[in-house]
Design an enzyme around this catalytic site. Structure first.
Site, mmCIF file in Angstrom:
data_model
loop_
_atom_site.group_PDB
_atom_site.id
_atom_site.type_symbol
_atom_site.label_atom_id
_atom_site.label_comp_id
_atom_site.label_asym_id
_atom_site.label_seq_id
_atom_site.Cartn_x
_atom_site.Cartn_y
_atom_site.Cartn_z
ATOM 1 N N ASN A 117 11.909 1.049 7.306
ATOM 2 C CA ASN A 117 12.098 1.579 5.953
ATOM 3 C C ASN A 117 13.473 2.234 5.889
ATOM 4 O O ASN A 117 13.677 3.338 6.385
ATOM 5 C CB ASN A 117 10.999 2.594 5.633
ATOM 6 C CG ASN A 117 11.110 3.154 4.224
ATOM 7 O OD1 ASN A 117 12.093 2.944 3.528
ATOM 8 N ND2 ASN A 117 10.088 3.889 3.806
ATOM 9 N N HIS A 161 9.243 7.212 -15.105
ATOM 10 C CA HIS A 161 9.197 8.536 -14.476
ATOM 11 C C HIS A 161 7.875 9.210 -14.853
ATOM 12 O O HIS A 161 7.590 9.414 -16.026
ATOM 13 C CB HIS A 161 10.368 9.396 -14.953
ATOM 14 C CG HIS A 161 10.708 10.525 -14.022
ATOM 15 N ND1 HIS A 161 9.781 11.420 -13.568
ATOM 16 C CD2 HIS A 161 11.894 10.887 -13.458
ATOM 17 C CE1 HIS A 161 10.377 12.297 -12.761
ATOM 18 N NE2 HIS A 161 11.649 11.996 -12.674
ATOM 19 N N HIS A 183 10.348 -2.908 -2.391
ATOM 20 C CA HIS A 183 10.767 -1.906 -1.416
ATOM 21 C C HIS A 183 9.874 -1.894 -0.189
ATOM 22 O O HIS A 183 8.648 -1.752 -0.292
ATOM 23 C CB HIS A 183 10.779 -0.522 -2.070
ATOM 24 C CG HIS A 183 10.935 0.606 -1.093
ATOM 25 N ND1 HIS A 183 11.980 0.661 -0.203
ATOM 26 C CD2 HIS A 183 10.170 1.702 -0.857
ATOM 27 C CE1 HIS A 183 11.857 1.755 0.538
ATOM 28 N NE2 HIS A 183 10.770 2.398 0.161
ATOM 29 N N HIS A 190 12.350 -14.868 -7.017
ATOM 30 C CA HIS A 190 12.482 -14.060 -5.799
ATOM 31 C C HIS A 190 12.023 -12.632 -6.082
ATOM 32 O O HIS A 190 12.340 -12.062 -7.133
ATOM 33 C CB HIS A 190 13.935 -14.059 -5.303
ATOM 34 C CG HIS A 190 14.508 -15.438 -5.123
ATOM 35 N ND1 HIS A 190 14.229 -16.224 -4.041
ATOM 36 C CD2 HIS A 190 15.328 -16.167 -5.925
ATOM 37 C CE1 HIS A 190 14.855 -17.382 -4.159
ATOM 38 N NE2 HIS A 190 15.530 -17.373 -5.294
ATOM 39 N N CYS A 233 13.260 6.811 -2.549
ATOM 40 C CA CYS A 233 13.606 5.430 -2.197
ATOM 41 C C CYS A 233 13.990 4.583 -3.403
ATOM 42 O O CYS A 233 14.533 3.492 -3.232
ATOM 43 C CB CYS A 233 12.432 4.780 -1.471
ATOM 44 S SG CYS A 233 11.986 5.624 0.070
#
Length: 540
Positions: free
Chosen positions: A455, A334, A422, A418, A255
């Site tokens: 989603n 990562h 996700h 703002h 995602c």
């Protein structure tokens, strides 16, 4: 853990299980209190960065300005002194040429090596046809009609759907549901990809007036569907784009791939002057439903929905006046070096050799660790230095002097107006809201996107930004923080600065529903067990 949400619904993390069953995913675990476990080195690095970029610059400029003022005062109105200096320069050709050459060289090096400004000219979100709307009850009934799930698995999906934070207006690719157990052919997946990409790109080109042949860079991301030829090749073929286009297809990155695509496009724009870059983000779901009874793989069936977005980026100076936003920061984290992080979201077969995406019980703690690393890297770039200083003093008191003082939590609302987080699930949104001390207003775009569209994977951030625009909230100078999580495990952030006040666009996926948003009562609708509807299809 206390439940807090609109309508007092239990979180999707609290999807229960029958006694005696071990549930492979336990979203009930909260995110770690990452802001209270930040390592001291990150804060020190942030303070050094802030002092370097602000205080040190002032310390260098003030003496220089002081000397200049003193010299001008000493010269006073004496034109003879200035005349003497001018005459000396006139007759010293070597000094003039050397100085001029050095200045030209320095300015040339500066303009050639400085990062090019990257603008977001505009973006478009795919609004599926209303015939693709599916309610939670309809989805549950379809799952029962396939005859692939046990009663316990159907009941588990019922609980997930009830507590997901989604409404009954999200979309699926219903063409895949015309046959039982479903059309998972590659041709059907290509049709789904074409509908998402081409509709969003048609809208994007119409809004910006840019011709497809003017696009120099194309980045397309989709995790689960990677055909040959690639998705980027589909776009090039459809729009007959230029032969020297730099095209990239990104797969398997979850995602957060949408922000990875933006970051890659930004890097490519640094190498290509006066260019346009298009980023297409979507997830193709018709080839990836899970038809088994492993609960850790059933959650994705319930949460993911149809959606996609297309974004136009530019490094042309002439686009500064019409662009909506400027890209200011991009931070990628990562955690794949750690086995636990690498395996927490994993596509694999179950005991019956049925493929699905496993969400392991470590997901929440892994997400919290990735978020901690990402946010402590981004913080020094965006937080006011006074916030960093207060946090530093509090942290030193607890870590070094072992003081029992309450940790100071930086106020990220001072850095951003703002927040686009996700919309992967209700539990993650709840925990991020609590840890960052955000208000319902800040979380509204994410929660309403989850409610209306579900989603939509990597494109959900653009539906959230479109929500803020449709509400007329984005003002000139506002800063927007987009943050997403993905398999691997990754956490990525992108920061935009609004270049102008944005009026609610005419072409917007929220246009026909924005007047009734936000939904303050997300009803805890009781879904009917499929066994009561289609008992003949329920496996035992």
């Amino acid at each position: 853990m206390a439940t807090r949400d609109v309508g007092q619904q239990p979180r999707d993390s609290e999807a229960g299980s029958s006694p005696g069953h071990v549930v492979a995913i336990k979203l009930r675990n909260a995110l770690p209190d990452f802001l209270q476990s930040v390592k001291l080195k990150y804060v020190v690095r942030g303070l050094i960065h802030s002092l370097t970029t602000h205080a040190v610059v002032c310390m260098l400029l003030i003496p220089l300005l002081t000397v200049t003022v003193i010299e001008i005062t000493r010269l006073g109105n004496s034109t003879s002194t200035l005349q003497i200096l001018w005459d000396r320069l006139q007759y010293n050709l070597v000094s003039v040429l050397a100085t001029s050459g050095f200045c030209v060289f320095a300015f040339t090096v500066y303009f050639l090596t400085r990062p090019r400004r990257v603008y977001l000219v505009d973006f478009a979100c795919y609004k599926p046809d209303e015939s693709n709307v599916i309610s939670r009850q309809e989805l549950l009934s379809y799952a029962a009609s396939t005859g692939k799930y046990s009663y316990e698995s159907l009941d588990f999906q019922r609980k997930i759907l009830e507590r997901s934070g989604m409404g009954d207006e999200a979309y699926v690719w219903k063409k895949a549901m015309c046959t039982l157990p479903g059309d998972t052919s590659i041709n059907n997946a290509r049709d789904e990809a074409s509908a998402i990409m081409f509709n969003s790109l048609d809208e994007l080109f119409a809004k910006t007036g840019v011709a497809p042949k003017d696009v120099k860079i194309l980045v397309v991301n989709c995790s689960l569907f990677n055909p040959t030829p690639s998705l980027s090749a589909m776009v090039v073929n459809r729009y007959k784009m230029r032969g020297d286009i730099t095209s990239v297809s990104i797969g398997g990155m979850g995602c957060s791939a949408g922000l990875i695509a933006v970051d890659l496009a930004r890097d490519l724009l640094q190498a290509h002057r006066n260019s346009y870059a298009v980023v297409c983000s979507q997830e193709i779901l018709s080839r990836s439903p899970y038809f088994g009874n492993d609960r850790s793989k059933l959650v994705t069936n319930c949460l993911f929905r149809l959606g996609g977005a297309a974004v136009l980026l530019s490094n042309k100076g002439c686009d500064g006046w019409r662009a909506k936003y400027e890209l200011t920061h991009s931070v990628r984290t990562h955690k794949g070096a750690d086995d636990r992080s690498y395996q927490c979201v994993f596509e694999e077969e179950d005991d019956s050799d049925l493929v699905g995406v496993t969400l392991r019980k470590e997901l929440m703690s892994v997400a919290g660790d990735a978020l901690k690393t990402n946010i402590t890297t981004l913080g020094p770039l965006v937080l006011p230095w006074m916030e960093q200083l207060q946090f530093f003093i509090s942290l030193v008191g607890r870590k070094v002097f072992k003081m029992n003082n309450k940790p100071y939590i930086p106020d990220f609302k001072l850095a951003f107006e703002h927040f686009c987080i996700h919309a992967g699930g209700r539990a993650v949104l709840d925990e991020i809201e609590k840890n960052l001390k955000l208000s319902d207003w800040h979380m509204e775009p994410s929660r309403m996107t989850l409610y209306k569209f579900g989603n939509t994977s990597s494109s959900s951030l653009w539906y959230e930004l479109a929500y803020s625009e449709a509400k007329g909230r984005v003002q000139r100078g506002d800063r927007v923080w987009q943050i997403a999580f993905g398999s691997g495990f990754k956490c990525n952030s992108v920061v935009w600065r609004a270049l102008r006040t944005i009026e609610p666009p005419k072409l917007n996926p929220w246009t026909d529903v924005i007047h009734r948003m936000p939904v303050t009562d997300i009803s805890h609708c009781k879904l009917v067990l499929p066994s009561e509807i289609l008992p003949s299809h329920v496996s035992t």
